[in-house]
Design a protein around this motif. Structure first.
Motif, mmCIF file in Angstrom:
data_model
loop_
_atom_site.group_PDB
_atom_site.id
_atom_site.type_symbol
_atom_site.label_atom_id
_atom_site.label_comp_id
_atom_site.label_asym_id
_atom_site.label_seq_id
_atom_site.Cartn_x
_atom_site.Cartn_y
_atom_site.Cartn_z
ATOM 1 N N VAL A 1 -23.201 -48.536 45.691
ATOM 2 C CA VAL A 1 -23.111 -49.631 44.736
ATOM 3 C C VAL A 1 -24.216 -50.619 45.082
ATOM 4 O O VAL A 1 -24.243 -51.157 46.181
ATOM 5 N N LEU A 2 -25.131 -50.836 44.159
ATOM 6 C CA LEU A 2 -26.214 -51.779 44.386
ATOM 7 C C LEU A 2 -25.856 -53.167 43.868
ATOM 8 O O LEU A 2 -26.209 -54.177 44.480
ATOM 9 N N HIS A 3 -25.169 -53.201 42.737
ATOM 10 C CA HIS A 3 -24.775 -54.473 42.123
ATOM 11 C C HIS A 3 -23.484 -54.255 41.342
ATOM 12 O O HIS A 3 -23.319 -53.211 40.713
ATOM 13 N N ILE A 4 -22.614 -55.248 41.369
ATOM 14 C CA ILE A 4 -21.428 -55.236 40.509
ATOM 15 C C ILE A 4 -21.120 -56.684 40.148
ATOM 16 O O ILE A 4 -21.089 -57.554 41.024
ATOM 17 N N GLY A 5 -20.950 -56.917 38.876
ATOM 18 C CA GLY A 5 -20.669 -58.268 38.410
ATOM 19 C C GLY A 5 -19.645 -58.263 37.295
ATOM 20 O O GLY A 5 -19.638 -57.370 36.452
ATOM 21 N N THR A 6 -18.783 -59.277 37.314
ATOM 22 C CA THR A 6 -17.712 -59.415 36.332
ATOM 23 C C THR A 6 -17.820 -60.783 35.674
ATOM 24 O O THR A 6 -18.186 -61.761 36.320
ATOM 25 N N ARG A 7 -17.479 -60.839 34.401
ATOM 26 C CA ARG A 7 -17.435 -62.136 33.713
ATOM 27 C C ARG A 7 -16.494 -63.055 34.480
ATOM 28 O O ARG A 7 -15.392 -62.642 34.838
ATOM 29 N N PRO A 8 -16.894 -64.300 34.720
ATOM 30 C CA PRO A 8 -16.042 -65.208 35.505
ATOM 31 C C PRO A 8 -14.619 -65.333 34.969
ATOM 32 O O PRO A 8 -13.668 -65.346 35.744
ATOM 33 N N GLU A 9 -14.475 -65.387 33.666
ATOM 34 C CA GLU A 9 -13.130 -65.551 33.093
ATOM 35 C C GLU A 9 -12.283 -64.278 33.205
ATOM 36 O O GLU A 9 -11.087 -64.300 32.946
ATOM 37 N N GLN A 10 -12.903 -63.172 33.592
ATOM 38 C CA GLN A 10 -12.186 -61.905 33.755
ATOM 39 C C GLN A 10 -11.978 -61.530 35.225
ATOM 40 O O GLN A 10 -11.399 -60.493 35.531
ATOM 41 N N ALA A 11 -12.462 -62.356 36.138
ATOM 42 C CA ALA A 11 -12.366 -62.066 37.567
ATOM 43 C C ALA A 11 -10.911 -62.008 38.021
ATOM 44 O O ALA A 11 -10.050 -62.702 37.483
ATOM 45 N N GLY A 12 -10.657 -61.158 39.003
ATOM 46 C CA GLY A 12 -9.323 -61.056 39.586
ATOM 47 C C GLY A 12 -8.343 -60.229 38.795
ATOM 48 O O GLY A 12 -7.153 -60.207 39.117
ATOM 49 N N ARG A 13 -8.796 -59.527 37.791
ATOM 50 C CA ARG A 13 -7.901 -58.724 36.942
ATOM 51 C C ARG A 13 -8.004 -57.228 37.215
ATOM 52 O O ARG A 13 -7.434 -56.422 36.478
ATOM 53 N N GLY A 14 -8.773 -56.844 38.254
ATOM 54 C CA GLY A 14 -8.874 -55.433 38.621
ATOM 55 C C GLY A 14 -9.959 -54.659 37.899
ATOM 56 O O GLY A 14 -10.073 -53.452 38.091
ATOM 57 N N HIS A 15 -10.766 -55.335 37.079
ATOM 58 C CA HIS A 15 -11.794 -54.611 36.324
ATOM 59 C C HIS A 15 -12.846 -53.985 37.237
ATOM 60 O O HIS A 15 -13.261 -52.847 37.026
ATOM 61 N N GLY A 16 -13.286 -54.717 38.261
ATOM 62 C CA GLY A 16 -14.287 -54.184 39.187
ATOM 63 C C GLY A 16 -13.765 -52.973 39.937
ATOM 64 O O GLY A 16 -14.438 -51.947 40.047
ATOM 65 N N ARG A 17 -12.556 -53.083 40.470
ATOM 66 C CA ARG A 17 -11.937 -51.956 41.176
ATOM 67 C C ARG A 17 -11.782 -50.756 40.243
ATOM 68 O O ARG A 17 -12.140 -49.632 40.592
ATOM 69 N N ASN A 18 -11.276 -51.003 39.041
ATOM 70 C CA ASN A 18 -11.098 -49.914 38.084
ATOM 71 C C ASN A 18 -12.434 -49.262 37.742
ATOM 72 O O ASN A 18 -12.528 -48.034 37.640
ATOM 73 N N LEU A 19 -13.463 -50.072 37.573
ATOM 74 C CA LEU A 19 -14.792 -49.548 37.251
ATOM 75 C C LEU A 19 -15.301 -48.648 38.367
ATOM 76 O O LEU A 19 -15.737 -47.518 38.119
ATOM 77 N N LEU A 20 -15.244 -49.109 39.618
ATOM 78 C CA LEU A 20 -15.768 -48.300 40.715
ATOM 79 C C LEU A 20 -14.998 -46.998 40.891
ATOM 80 O O LEU A 20 -15.596 -45.937 41.100
ATOM 81 N N HIS A 21 -13.683 -47.045 40.783
ATOM 82 C CA HIS A 21 -12.893 -45.822 40.922
ATOM 83 C C HIS A 21 -13.154 -44.863 39.753
ATOM 84 O O HIS A 21 -13.209 -43.648 39.952
ATOM 85 N N ALA A 22 -13.340 -45.390 38.560
ATOM 86 C CA ALA A 22 -13.635 -44.531 37.401
ATOM 87 C C ALA A 22 -15.023 -43.904 37.522
ATOM 88 O O ALA A 22 -15.205 -42.729 37.175
ATOM 89 N N VAL A 23 -16.002 -44.656 38.018
ATOM 90 C CA VAL A 23 -17.346 -44.116 38.233
ATOM 91 C C VAL A 23 -17.272 -42.965 39.235
ATOM 92 O O VAL A 23 -17.842 -41.891 39.018
ATOM 93 N N ALA A 24 -16.565 -43.199 40.346
ATOM 94 C CA ALA A 24 -16.439 -42.160 41.369
ATOM 95 C C ALA A 24 -15.809 -40.895 40.803
ATOM 96 O O ALA A 24 -16.275 -39.779 41.063
#
Length: 142
Positions: free
Chosen positions: A66-89
């Motif tokens: 992972v070189l970069h990962i960013g989430t919209r501030p108003e969407q932070a803490g909702r699991g989107h980043g975790r879900n994205l990384l696991h789905a990519v894998a």
């Protein structure tokens, strides 16, 4: 929902910039690398058809960093980043996903199932190598 980014739109670039050192030259070079390096890919997590999180990865066989990962501030803490990384894998059939990070983001990687080890720091900041071992199944734990 996961989707590969067909192109680096301004909206997706803005998400990735959230994870980049705030130097305009370095940002321009990093974004250009996603356009020109065949081993780099961008993936997006959409909610209601709108990108809320983007991740840029560098592929090496069945492993990726992972070189970069960013989430919209108003969407932070909702699991989107975790879900994205696991789905990519899972989509790429990865056996390992790694990231190098700092104190600000190490908690995110821990909560996302990554093992964390401190590595040599840079510029007086602590750094961490975060590793998600996926085994042959592409899922955490093998």
């Amino acid at each position: 929902m996961l989707s590969p980014a067909p192109e680096l739109t301004p909206e997706i670039a803005a998400l990735l910039r959230r994870a980049m050192f705030p130097d305009p030259v370095r940002i321009a070079l990093a974004l250009e690398a996603y356009r020109t390096h065949s081993d780099r890919r961008i993936f997006v997590w959409d909610v209601d058809g709108r990108p809320v999180c983007a991740a840029g990865v560098q592929l090496a066989g069945r492993e990726a960093q992972v070189l970069h990962i960013g989430t919209r501030p108003e969407q932070a803490g909702r699991g989107h980043g975790r879900n994205l990384l696991h789905a990519v894998a899972a989509q790429l059939g990865l056996t390992r996903l790694t990231a190098e990070t700092d104190d600000d983001a190490v908690g995110f990687y821990r909560r996302s199932g990554f093992e964390v080890a401190e590595v040599a720091g840079r510029g007086g900041q602590r750094r961490y190598l975060c590793t998600l071992n996926l085994g042959e199944t592409g899922n955490p734990g093998g």
